[in-house]
Design a protein around this motif. Structure first.
Motif, PDB file in Angstrom:
ATOM      1  N   VAL A   1       0.843  -1.197   0.000  1.00  0.00           N
ATOM      2  CA  VAL A   1       0.000   0.000   0.000  1.00  0.00           C
ATOM      3  C   VAL A   1       0.879   1.247   0.000  1.00  0.00           C
ATOM      4  CG1 VAL A   1      -1.693   1.345   1.301  1.00  0.00           C
ATOM      5  CG2 VAL A   1      -1.968  -1.131   1.105  1.00  0.00           C
ATOM      6  N   HIS A   2       1.869   1.275   0.859  1.00  0.00           N
ATOM      7  CA  HIS A   2       2.758   2.439   0.951  1.00  0.00           C
ATOM      8  C   HIS A   2       3.442   2.721  -0.390  1.00  0.00           C
ATOM      9  CE1 HIS A   2       5.469   5.344   2.733  1.00  0.00           C
ATOM     10  NE2 HIS A   2       6.452   4.730   2.113  1.00  0.00           N
ATOM     11  N   GLU A   3       3.948   1.677  -1.015  1.00  0.00           N
ATOM     12  CA  GLU A   3       4.632   1.845  -2.307  1.00  0.00           C
ATOM     13  C   GLU A   3       3.679   2.358  -3.384  1.00  0.00           C
ATOM     14  OE1 GLU A   3       6.542  -1.895  -3.150  1.00  0.00           O
ATOM     15  OE2 GLU A   3       7.798  -1.737  -1.362  1.00  0.00           O
ATOM     16  N   ALA A   4       2.461   1.823  -3.404  1.00  0.00           N
ATOM     17  CA  ALA A   4       1.484   2.241  -4.413  1.00  0.00           C
ATOM     18  C   ALA A   4       1.044   3.689  -4.188  1.00  0.00           C
ATOM     19  CB  ALA A   4       0.284   1.296  -4.405  1.00  0.00           C
ATOM     20  N   VAL A   5       0.858   4.070  -2.938  1.00  0.00           N
ATOM     21  CA  VAL A   5       0.485   5.452  -2.617  1.00  0.00           C
ATOM     22  C   VAL A   5       1.612   6.400  -3.026  1.00  0.00           C
ATOM     23  CG1 VAL A   5       0.122   7.059  -0.693  1.00  0.00           C
ATOM     24  CG2 VAL A   5      -1.167   4.924  -0.795  1.00  0.00           C
ATOM     25  N   THR A   6       2.834   6.037  -2.697  1.00  0.00           N
ATOM     26  CA  THR A   6       3.988   6.862  -3.045  1.00  0.00           C
ATOM     27  C   THR A   6       4.130   6.999  -4.561  1.00  0.00           C
ATOM     28  OG1 THR A   6       5.101   6.204  -1.003  1.00  0.00           O
ATOM     29  CG2 THR A   6       6.494   7.096  -2.765  1.00  0.00           C
ATOM     30  N   ALA A   7       3.909   5.901  -5.283  1.00  0.00           N
ATOM     31  CA  ALA A   7       3.992   5.936  -6.749  1.00  0.00           C
ATOM     32  C   ALA A   7       2.928   6.855  -7.338  1.00  0.00           C
ATOM     33  CB  ALA A   7       3.863   4.523  -7.317  1.00  0.00           C
ATOM     34  N   LEU A   8       1.693   6.736  -6.857  1.00  0.00           N
ATOM     35  CA  LEU A   8       0.622   7.587  -7.380  1.00  0.00           C
ATOM     36  C   LEU A   8       0.906   9.054  -7.076  1.00  0.00           C
ATOM     37  CD1 LEU A   8      -2.094   7.845  -8.820  1.00  0.00           C
ATOM     38  CD2 LEU A   8      -3.209   7.537  -6.598  1.00  0.00           C
ATOM     39  N   ALA A   9       1.389   9.329  -5.883  1.00  0.00           N
ATOM     40  CA  ALA A   9       1.728  10.711  -5.532  1.00  0.00           C
ATOM     41  C   ALA A   9       2.792  11.249  -6.484  1.00  0.00           C
ATOM     42  CB  ALA A   9       2.205  10.781  -4.090  1.00  0.00           C
ATOM     43  N   GLY A  10       3.790  10.443  -6.771  1.00  0.00           N
ATOM     44  CA  GLY A  10       4.844  10.875  -7.692  1.00  0.00           C
ATOM     45  C   GLY A  10       4.329  11.106  -9.101  1.00  0.00           C
TER      46      GLY A  10
END
Length: 64
Positions: A33-42
């Motif tokens: 979840v953390h990685e996916a959230v960070t990717a979308l934010a980027g």
């Protein structure tokens, strides 16, 4: 602020929320979840915090 959340991210957070409620959240799920959230934010230029809060609102408070 409405953020368009991809279905796969919603599915990940839904799984994480179910694991949290069962007292069985795994490191793998939390990290995904953390990685996916960070990717979308980027990708969108939004803050990770805003993306995460919108995601939690969409999954955890969908009925309300």
């Amino acid at each position: 602020m409405a953020i368009e959340l991809p279905d796969d991210l919603i599915a990940l957070e839904t799984r994480a929320w179910a694991e949290i409620q069962a007292g069985q959240l795994t490191v793998d799920t939390a990290a995904a979840v953390h990685e996916a959230v960070t990717a979308l934010a980027g990708e969108t230029g939004l803050s990770r915090y805003d993306v995460e809060m919108e995601l939690k609102r969409a999954v955890r408070h969908a009925e309300g």
